[in-house]
Scaffold this active site. Structure first.
Site, short mmCIF file in Angstrom:
data_model
loop_
_atom_site.label_atom_id
_atom_site.label_comp_id
_atom_site.label_asym_id
_atom_site.label_seq_id
_atom_site.Cartn_x
_atom_site.Cartn_y
_atom_site.Cartn_z
N ASP A 134 1.69 3.85 2.94
CA ASP A 134 0.58 4.67 2.53
C ASP A 134 1.34 6.10 1.44
O ASP A 134 1.60 5.86 0.39
CB ASP A 134 -0.36 5.28 3.30
CG ASP A 134 -1.79 5.76 2.69
OD1 ASP A 134 -1.74 5.37 1.59
OD2 ASP A 134 -2.69 6.13 3.44
N ASP A 135 1.82 6.97 2.51
CA ASP A 135 2.67 8.01 1.87
C ASP A 135 3.77 8.15 2.80
O ASP A 135 3.75 9.07 3.50
CB ASP A 135 1.69 9.31 1.94
CG ASP A 135 0.44 9.18 0.89
OD1 ASP A 135 0.61 8.74 -0.29
OD2 ASP A 135 -0.78 9.42 1.56
N HIS A 144 -9.77 1.28 -1.08
CA HIS A 144 -9.45 1.97 0.11
C HIS A 144 -10.95 1.91 0.81
O HIS A 144 -12.13 2.38 -0.04
CB HIS A 144 -9.60 3.49 -0.24
CG HIS A 144 -7.79 3.70 -0.27
ND1 HIS A 144 -7.23 3.35 -1.56
CD2 HIS A 144 -6.85 4.38 0.48
CE1 HIS A 144 -5.84 3.83 -1.25
NE2 HIS A 144 -5.77 4.53 -0.44
N HIS A 192 1.41 4.89 -2.21
CA HIS A 192 0.90 5.82 -3.43
C HIS A 192 2.23 6.36 -3.98
O HIS A 192 3.19 7.09 -3.28
CB HIS A 192 0.03 6.79 -2.94
CG HIS A 192 -1.19 6.26 -2.57
ND1 HIS A 192 -2.30 6.26 -3.28
CD2 HIS A 192 -1.51 5.85 -1.29
CE1 HIS A 192 -3.36 5.74 -2.58
NE2 HIS A 192 -2.89 5.42 -1.28
N HIS A 197 0.91 -1.33 0.01
CA HIS A 197 0.01 -0.08 -0.03
C HIS A 197 0.71 1.24 0.07
O HIS A 197 0.97 1.89 0.96
CB HIS A 197 -0.95 0.05 1.22
CG HIS A 197 -2.04 1.02 0.92
ND1 HIS A 197 -3.35 0.57 1.04
CD2 HIS A 197 -2.12 2.41 0.75
CE1 HIS A 197 -4.09 1.86 1.06
NE2 HIS A 197 -3.22 2.79 0.95
N ASP A 231 -9.87 7.28 -9.02
CA ASP A 231 -10.04 8.38 -8.09
C ASP A 231 -11.31 8.19 -7.67
O ASP A 231 -12.05 8.29 -8.76
CB ASP A 231 -9.50 9.86 -8.53
CG ASP A 231 -9.70 10.80 -7.55
OD1 ASP A 231 -10.66 10.93 -6.66
OD2 ASP A 231 -8.68 11.66 -7.65
N GLU A 239 -12.75 4.53 5.40
CA GLU A 239 -11.71 5.59 5.80
C GLU A 239 -12.27 6.40 6.58
O GLU A 239 -11.73 7.05 7.59
CB GLU A 239 -11.05 6.05 4.68
CG GLU A 239 -10.01 5.27 3.88
CD GLU A 239 -9.39 5.85 2.91
OE1 GLU A 239 -8.34 6.76 3.13
OE2 GLU A 239 -9.99 6.24 1.81
N ARG A 251 -2.42 10.40 -14.67
CA ARG A 251 -2.57 11.83 -14.73
C ARG A 251 -2.10 12.17 -15.93
O ARG A 251 -1.16 11.56 -16.89
CB ARG A 251 -1.48 12.37 -13.78
CG ARG A 251 -2.06 12.25 -12.33
CD ARG A 251 -1.02 12.29 -11.53
NE ARG A 251 -1.08 11.58 -10.42
CZ ARG A 251 -1.76 11.72 -9.12
NH1 ARG A 251 -2.24 13.13 -9.10
NH2 ARG A 251 -1.92 10.94 -8.18
ZN LIG Z 1 -3.72 4.66 0.37
#
Ligand SMILES: [Zn+2]
Length: 407
Positions: free
Chosen positions: A319-320, A216, A47, A45, A158, A219, A121
């Site tokens: 995640d990030d 996801h 991004h 997981h 998204d 959340e 993108r």
């Molecule tokens: Zn995530």
């Protein structure tokens, strides 16, 4: 793996043996930071754009500024405070440069298998199309020579995409799946936005084309549409990200058979879905239930404590990492520290999540044999093959559930 469920847990790893004595005296069983770093890890997981370091964003900005003196975006090292990443990759060079750095960081953290995810993108000003964005990432992954880490890509929808945009993303995933690097589709983005019903067709198509599905999930406490969690489960995901706000029924006090949360929890457990858990992200982004009334929560509040003893595999993820500044080794260390997870159990977390990766069987076999070899080298009681790996599932919990159901 199924036969492993019936084997008793080794005496040496029962929590009952460990609780009550001080941690200092148990160092042979307890992971330190070095153990977590050396442990061969699986990151499922992450991004892409959230995993970029601020320094890399600065490099990308300087290069763009050199080429376009009129470029008026402020230097990200000035504009973006530490701990926040908000920068689009708008050129092939920046996509490649950032991807390479992200791969290097995961590799040096001891990750042996990585599934990066990204929303395709497009940027009209630079001529970067969604397809070029994806093929640039794929060629960077392909050219990244690593003796230890294999990487795959998940294309993300998204939540604010249109139905058509979601279908385009799945089409892109199907187109590049045959090369073996694109392995799945994700649903991400602002959890308070969007109507997930419009993505039915996209995920159906992904399923029909054997793409892995991760979503996801839960959340936030109130999803934008009623029955969102039921609809998401109808997309037949193999994995769920976060799975936070079905938490009420994870607590035995409020466990009542028949309520919606309870039904969803049972469904997840019955399907043995893999749960992707991101500790630092959930704590620092204040995503956990507001138990203390001040909006803050602690690591001890994290629902890792519920999931890691169920028979749903748990995959710890960052995640990030560019935002939360906690690499995967540190996430393992946090789990160990806050939930008293010993070395064998930490190793087992990784091992048990191997079957949840979206890559093919040969990759799973590679990971299993390397994890088993590493476990032996490090004197963990791991058995000789995956059939003989001891379980850590807490069957008392299941019994507790059954009795709750009868009352
Ligand atoms: Zn995530």
């Amino acid at each position: 793996m199924s036969t492993a469920h019936h084997q008793p847990r080794p005496e040496s790893t029962t929590l009952a043996d460990l609780i009550g004595s001080s941690r200092e005296s148990e160092t042979p069983d307890w992971p330190d930071e070095d153990f977590c770093k050396r442990l061969p890890k699986i990151e499922l997981h992450a991004h892409l754009t959230g995993s970029i370091r601020r320094e890399t964003l600065g490099e990308i900005w300087r290069r763009r500024k050199e080429q376009e003196p009129d470029f008026d975006l402020e230097d990200p090292l000035v504009a973006i405070p530490p701990g926040k990443v908000d920068f689009d990759l708008t050129t092939e060079w920046s996509v490649e440069h950032a991807t390479r750095q992200v791969l290097r960081d995961f590799e040096s953290d001891g990750v042996v298998y990585l599934e990066l995810r990204t929303i395709p993108r497009a940027f009209d000003e630079t001529g970067l199309t969604k397809e070029k964005y994806i093929t640039t990432i794929l060629s960077t992954i392909r050219s990244f020579q690593s003796e230890t880490m294999h990487t795959r890509l998940i294309l993300a929808i998204d939540r604010q995409n249109t139905k058509e945009e979601a279908l385009d993303t799945v089409e892109l995933a199907i187109k590049y799946k045959s090369e073996g690097l694109v392995v799945g589709v994700d649903l991400c983005g602002n959890p308070a936005a969007g109507d997930v019903r419009i993505f039915r067709e996209a995920f159906k198509k992904a399923k029909q084309n054997d793409l892995g599905i991760t979503l996801h999930f839960a959340e936030i406490e109130r999803q934008p549409i009623k029955d969102e969690l039921d609809i998401l489960l109808s997309f037949e995901p193999q994995r769920l990200g976060h799975a936070i706000h079905i938490e009420r029924m994870m607590s035995s006090q409020s466990h009542r058979a028949g309520n919606t949360d309870d039904r969803i929890l049972r469904e997840i457990r019955q399907r043995k879905l893999c749960i992707e858990l991101c500790l630092s992200c959930n704590v620092y982004a204040k995503m956990l239930p507001n138990r203390h009334g001040n909006g803050n929560s602690s690591f001890q509040d994290h629902h890792f404590k519920y999931w890691w003893k169920t028979d749903c595999p748990v995959a710890l993820g960052t995640d990030d990492v560019g935002v939360f500044l906690s690499d995967l080794s540190n996430e393992y260390y946090l789990a160990s520290t806050h939930f008293r997870v010993n070395k064998y159990e930490l190793w087992h977390l990784v091992f048990y999540s191997i079957d949840a990766i979206f890559a093919d069987q040969s990759e799973k076999d590679r990971l299993k044999s390397s994890l088993l070899a590493w476990g032996k080298e490090n004197n963990l009681d791991v058995g000789d093959d995956d059939e003989s790996v001891n379980e850590i599932i807490d069957h008392e919990d299941e019994e507790g559930e059954n009795s709750a159901e009868q009352t």
